[in-house]
Design an enzyme around this catalytic site. Structure first.
Site, PDB file in Angstrom:
ATOM      1  CE  LYS A   1      40.398  30.821  48.689  1.00  0.00           C
ATOM      2  NZ  LYS A   1      40.521  32.069  47.942  1.00  0.00           N
TER       3      LYS A   1
ATOM      4  CD  GLN B   1      34.728  28.984  46.480  1.00  0.00           C
ATOM      5  OE1 GLN B   1      34.915  29.400  45.350  1.00  0.00           O
ATOM      6  NE2 GLN B   1      35.559  29.214  47.473  1.00  0.00           N
TER       7      GLN B   1
ATOM      8  CB  CYS C   1      35.094  35.522  43.646  1.00  0.00           C
ATOM      9  SG  CYS C   1      35.423  35.831  41.882  1.00  0.00           S
TER      10      CYS C   1
ATOM     11  NE  ARG D   1      47.372  34.666  41.784  1.00  0.00           N
ATOM     12  CZ  ARG D   1      47.794  35.899  41.982  1.00  0.00           C
ATOM     13  NH1 ARG D   1      47.943  36.714  40.951  1.00  0.00           N
ATOM     14  NH2 ARG D   1      48.072  36.341  43.189  1.00  0.00           N
TER      15      ARG D   1
ATOM     16  CG  ASN E   1      44.403  31.494  49.207  1.00  0.00           C
ATOM     17  OD1 ASN E   1      43.557  32.211  48.685  1.00  0.00           O
ATOM     18  ND2 ASN E   1      45.240  30.798  48.482  1.00  0.00           N
ATOM     19  N   GLY E   2      47.318  32.847  49.711  1.00  0.00           N
ATOM     20  CA  GLY E   2      47.840  34.056  49.078  1.00  0.00           C
ATOM     21  C   GLY E   2      49.344  34.049  48.898  1.00  0.00           C
ATOM     22  CG  ASP E   3      51.196  36.678  47.085  1.00  0.00           C
ATOM     23  OD1 ASP E   3      50.466  36.484  46.091  1.00  0.00           O
ATOM     24  OD2 ASP E   3      51.452  37.823  47.520  1.00  0.00           O
TER      25      ASP E   3
ATOM     26  CG  MET F   1      41.952  28.984  41.552  1.00  0.00           C
ATOM     27  SD  MET F   1      43.724  28.893  41.151  1.00  0.00           S
ATOM     28  CE  MET F   1      43.998  27.119  41.361  1.00  0.00           C
TER      29      MET F   1
END
Length: 335
Positions: free
Chosen positions: A141, A71, A102, A229, A204-206, A18
């Site tokens: 990714k 990355q 991204c 996050r 990946n995600g939430d 990130m």
């Protein structure tokens, strides 16, 4: 689970790359608390090839954080190949990851990151040539597709595997969604169940809790889970997940971190970043973690304190705010 020759063991949990978040101090703490692999902030291939100093500094990694991935992103085959070679020779990461996910306008709007999902032939050319150019394991990714009308991931996963990548991370959103709505893991699970897919699939995600992590492994069968996050101001989330996923005898169950320990960890993150980067950028990177840490949600009218954190310009000032928060939270606990 393995990526190349790297053995991660069962149910590994990774720290997502990130921008302005996964600096060296934060990565080292996440690793200490159980992250199976960490990633640097993403690196512009164009800036790296031009030897832009701020970009070159992102290649600084420490042995304590290994295995670590670097990355890179870009939209030009020669630049991506050259950047990958620079990364390999200068930083010797355990993995080189290609960012095709991204969604922000300054990246995707120029055709890089998730913008590559509108030019699949070029995306595959870049992947194929980078894989050929380096000895380091190459991973990718990406997202489900550009939008709901272009959900390409099930086909794209096979194409990327054919290019020679060693693992694929899928964020369960389209580029059009940005970070809104809910991540859709159904297509991630579909990719994983494809008998033709032999490389590890990372979801990946939430993912924000240990319970959600466990569900991702059990319901969708992914080889690893990547968290983004939910780690802000919370590097100990990896300990919470590891404690939850690992069976323990009842009399040996791990104890959660105390409030004091968590605040001390955030202070340590600040001091590591100042030492490893510099005071100005160390503070700049760390204060956003502090302002978003869930441990401060119990402070009444925290908005003003949050603003003060984000405006702090010295380590002394930021540590003073942290100590004030500690006193306020302890007072609430006592009451």
């Amino acid at each position: 689970m393995k990526i190349g020759s790297i053995e991660f063991g069962p149910q590994p949990v990774f720290l997502a790359p990130m921008e302005d978040v996964t600096d060296i101090g934060f990565r080292m703490l996440c690793k200490r608390f159980g992250a199976s692999m960490v990633y640097t902030e993403f690196v512009s291939a164009e800036a790296l090839v031009r030897s832009v100093n701020s970009t070159v500094k992102k290649l600084t990694i420490a042995d304590e954080e290994r295995p670590v991935g670097i990355q890179i992103y870009g939209r030009d085959v020669p630049q991506m190949v050259e950047a990958a070679r620079i990364v390999e020779s200068e930083a010797h990461p355990d993995v080189i990851d290609l960012n095709f996910g991204c969604p922000v306008k300054k990246v995707a709007g120029k055709g890089a990151g998730a913008g590559m999902l509108q030019n699949i032939p070029l995306l595959l050319d870049i992947t194929r040539e980078v894989v050929k150019a380096v000895n380091t394991p190459v991973t990718v990714k990406t997202r489900l597709g550009w939008n709901q009308q272009q959900l390409v991931i099930t086909t794209l996963a096979e194409q990327l595997q054919d290019c020679g990548i060693k693992a694929l991370t899928i964020h369960g959103r389209t580029r059009a969604q940005m970070y809104t709505g809910e991540a859709d893991w159904t297509l991630i699970g579909e990719v994983k169940r494809n008998p033709r897919i032999t490389i590890p699939i990372i979801g990946n995600g939430d993912i924000t809790t240990p319970e959600e992590t466990k569900m991702a492994f059990e319901r969708y069968g992914v080889d690893a889970v990547m968290i983004g996050r939910a780690t802000f101001g919370r590097p100990w989330i990896f300990k919470e997940i590891r404690d939850y996923l690992t069976p323990h005898a009842s009399n040996l169950a791990p104890s959660p971190l105390t409030l004091d320990q968590k605040i001390d960890i955030l202070k340590e993150q600040l001091l590591i970043n100042i030492e490893r980067i510099d005071e100005y950028r160390g503070i700049l990177h760390t204060r956003r973690h502090l302002a978003n840490s869930p441990i401060f949600k119990g402070i009444p009218n925290f908005r003003q304190t949050r603003i003060a954190m984000l405006r702090a310009e010295t380590a002394e000032e930021l540590i003073g705010i942290l100590e004030d928060c500690r006193k306020l939270l302890k007072t609430q606990i006592t009451i």
